[in-house]
Design a protein around this motif. Structure first.
Motif, PDB file in Angstrom:
ATOM      1  N   LEU A  12      46.455 -17.308  49.577  1.00 22.42           N
ATOM      2  CA  LEU A  12      45.132 -17.414  48.965  1.00 22.42           C
ATOM      3  C   LEU A  12      44.532 -16.034  48.717  1.00 22.42           C
ATOM      4  O   LEU A  12      43.963 -15.767  47.648  1.00 22.42           O
ATOM      5  CB  LEU A  12      44.209 -18.230  49.866  1.00 22.42           C
ATOM      6  CG  LEU A  12      44.467 -19.736  49.912  1.00 22.42           C
ATOM      7  CD1 LEU A  12      43.660 -20.373  51.038  1.00 22.42           C
ATOM      8  CD2 LEU A  12      44.114 -20.392  48.589  1.00 22.42           C
ATOM      9  N   LEU A  13      44.654 -15.161  49.690  1.00 23.91           N
ATOM     10  CA  LEU A  13      44.084 -13.823  49.546  1.00 23.91           C
ATOM     11  C   LEU A  13      44.805 -13.018  48.471  1.00 23.91           C
ATOM     12  O   LEU A  13      44.166 -12.375  47.624  1.00 23.91           O
ATOM     13  CB  LEU A  13      44.147 -13.088  50.890  1.00 23.91           C
ATOM     14  CG  LEU A  13      43.373 -13.736  52.050  1.00 23.91           C
ATOM     15  CD1 LEU A  13      43.565 -12.925  53.327  1.00 23.91           C
ATOM     16  CD2 LEU A  13      41.903 -13.862  51.718  1.00 23.91           C
ATOM     17  N   MET A  14      46.122 -13.036  48.504  1.00 25.31           N
ATOM     18  CA  MET A  14      46.886 -12.256  47.528  1.00 25.31           C
ATOM     19  C   MET A  14      46.643 -12.747  46.108  1.00 25.31           C
ATOM     20  O   MET A  14      46.517 -11.948  45.171  1.00 25.31           O
ATOM     21  CB  MET A  14      48.376 -12.303  47.875  1.00 25.31           C
ATOM     22  CG  MET A  14      48.737 -11.579  49.154  1.00 25.31           C
ATOM     23  SD  MET A  14      50.523 -11.496  49.459  1.00 25.31           S
ATOM     24  CE  MET A  14      50.926 -13.225  49.796  1.00 25.31           C
ATOM     25  N   TYR A  15      46.546 -14.050  45.942  1.00 31.88           N
ATOM     26  CA  TYR A  15      46.333 -14.577  44.592  1.00 31.88           C
ATOM     27  C   TYR A  15      44.896 -14.395  44.120  1.00 31.88           C
ATOM     28  O   TYR A  15      44.645 -14.302  42.908  1.00 31.88           O
ATOM     29  CB  TYR A  15      46.776 -16.040  44.512  1.00 31.88           C
ATOM     30  CG  TYR A  15      48.160 -16.141  43.944  1.00 31.88           C
ATOM     31  CD1 TYR A  15      48.377 -16.106  42.565  1.00 31.88           C
ATOM     32  CD2 TYR A  15      49.265 -16.211  44.773  1.00 31.88           C
ATOM     33  CE1 TYR A  15      49.657 -16.152  42.034  1.00 31.88           C
ATOM     34  CE2 TYR A  15      50.552 -16.258  44.260  1.00 31.88           C
ATOM     35  CZ  TYR A  15      50.744 -16.230  42.884  1.00 31.88           C
ATOM     36  OH  TYR A  15      52.010 -16.270  42.359  1.00 31.88           O
ATOM     37  N   GLU A  16      43.945 -14.330  45.048  1.00 36.06           N
ATOM     38  CA  GLU A  16      42.579 -14.007  44.644  1.00 36.06           C
ATOM     39  C   GLU A  16      42.526 -12.580  44.109  1.00 36.06           C
ATOM     40  O   GLU A  16      41.882 -12.310  43.077  1.00 36.06           O
ATOM     41  CB  GLU A  16      41.612 -14.177  45.807  1.00 36.06           C
ATOM     42  CG  GLU A  16      40.179 -13.752  45.514  1.00 36.06           C
ATOM     43  CD  GLU A  16      39.507 -14.509  44.376  1.00 36.06           C
ATOM     44  OE1 GLU A  16      38.499 -13.998  43.834  1.00 36.06           O
ATOM     45  OE2 GLU A  16      39.976 -15.613  44.010  1.00 36.06           O
ATOM     46  N   ALA A  17      43.219 -11.662  44.786  1.00 38.25           N
ATOM     47  CA  ALA A  17      43.280 -10.287  44.286  1.00 38.25           C
ATOM     48  C   ALA A  17      43.970 -10.243  42.929  1.00 38.25           C
ATOM     49  O   ALA A  17      43.513  -9.548  42.007  1.00 38.25           O
ATOM     50  CB  ALA A  17      44.014  -9.398  45.293  1.00 38.25           C
ATOM     51  N   ALA A  18      45.061 -10.987  42.794  1.00 35.74           N
ATOM     52  CA  ALA A  18      45.779 -11.016  41.521  1.00 35.74           C
ATOM     53  C   ALA A  18      44.904 -11.598  40.413  1.00 35.74           C
ATOM     54  O   ALA A  18      44.907 -11.115  39.272  1.00 35.74           O
ATOM     55  CB  ALA A  18      47.063 -11.841  41.668  1.00 35.74           C
ATOM     56  N   ARG A  19      44.133 -12.644  40.731  1.00 37.96           N
ATOM     57  CA  ARG A  19      43.258 -13.265  39.736  1.00 37.96           C
ATOM     58  C   ARG A  19      42.212 -12.272  39.246  1.00 37.96           C
ATOM     59  O   ARG A  19      41.984 -12.125  38.038  1.00 37.96           O
ATOM     60  CB  ARG A  19      42.569 -14.488  40.340  1.00 37.96           C
ATOM     61  CG  ARG A  19      41.670 -15.250  39.362  1.00 37.96           C
ATOM     62  CD  ARG A  19      40.786 -16.249  40.079  1.00 37.96           C
ATOM     63  NE  ARG A  19      39.774 -15.594  40.900  1.00 37.96           N
ATOM     64  CZ  ARG A  19      38.633 -15.089  40.429  1.00 37.96           C
ATOM     65  NH1 ARG A  19      38.371 -15.137  39.122  1.00 37.96           N
ATOM     66  NH2 ARG A  19      37.768 -14.516  41.241  1.00 37.96           N
TER      67      ARG A  19
END
Length: 271
Positions: free
Chosen positions: A247-254
């Motif tokens: 969740l954290l990594m994909y929030e940064a990616a988003r």
């Protein structure tokens, strides 16, 4: 053809499979399956072993072309395999080597920093998810499970060949070094004051993820610039560590994607 589990080669494979110390001392690890052997960098692939059944499969010809390999009897291959249904091919691969500096890419830095992760499947999933989310590397402390444990390697689905990593002798010192490079460190923490989707991760970012049962130690959590939490409904006390990291990594990616787009982006295949 190798027909005995007592042969020198098979004993060596068994030791590499079971003993992290042997893997570290020799700088070698074992991969199993067609995908993992096919994606292994040719210059790092030391030896390939195939079962007699696999060797007789016409589909094996292309995979084995220009590769050194030895044939192992089916019963022996099954006995050394770490999977219930062996695909019939495994390889011995040299470990890649990185320094902490290899994980740092200025404002593009996107790190996962792990303390005390114990489940090999969780670690492998984090690495695989991290590659898909565009992390620049994964930092680990010495109590985190061995990255080259056979189950971890399988769980990475090949990402272990491509994502830089660093195992720090002094984890706190490594995190402080990361901060010196202008990278903001966030701790995933039940006592976080911000929801995980509130901060901006568009500049250099590192996420601290702790042990599956106990979370981050107080010392490590204290190194963070900010503590963040993932809101939860229901009665569950916490999320799986790999899910939290995703969740954290994909929030940064988003955020970074909407900030300026990403080259070479692909849509996910759910496997």
């Amino acid at each position: 053809m190798i027909t005995s589990t007592g042969s020198r080669q098979m004993k060596h494979i068994s030791h590499l499979m079971k003993k992290a110390r042997v893997r570290r001392e020799e700088g070698l690890f074992v991969v199993e399956g067609k995908k993992m052997c096919k994606e292994a960098p040719a210059e790092e692939l030391v030896q390939v072993y195939v079962s007699e059944s696999f060797r007789s499969d016409p589909a094996a010809e292309e995979l084995l072309r220009d590769r050194r390999y030895e044939v192992v009897s089916d019963p022996v291959f099954k006995s050394i395999s770490d999977t219930l249904t062996p695909q019939g091919i495994l390889g011995v691969v040299k470990m890649p080597r990185y320094d902490l500096a290899d994980l740092l890419c200025g404002s593009r830095t996107h790190l996962l920093a792990l303390e005390g992760i114990q489940d090999p499947g969780n670690l492998g999933t984090m690495l695989r998810t991290g590659e898909c989310a565009g992390i620049t590397g994964i930092l680990m402390d010495q109590t985190t499970v061995d990255l080259f444990h056979p189950k971890t390697v399988r769980s990475t689905m090949g990402s272990i060949y491509r994502v830089p990593y660093y195992v720090a002798e002094d984890f706190a010192a490594a995190v402080r070094e990361v901060k010196k490079h202008g990278i903001t460190v966030y701790a995933a923490h039940l006592k976080g004051t911000l929801s995980y989707d509130e901060p901006s991760y568009r500049e250099g970012t590192a996420f601290l993820i702790g042990n599956e049962g106990n979370g981050l130690t107080a010392e490590t959590a204290g190194l963070a610039d900010e503590r963040i939490k993932i809101p939860m409904e229901g009665c569950a006390e916490s999320l799986n560590a790999a899910v939290s990291a995703a969740l954290l990594m994909y929030e940064a990616a988003r955020q970074r994607r909407h900030c300026g787009g990403r080259q070479g982006e692909r849509h996910a295949d759910l496997v």
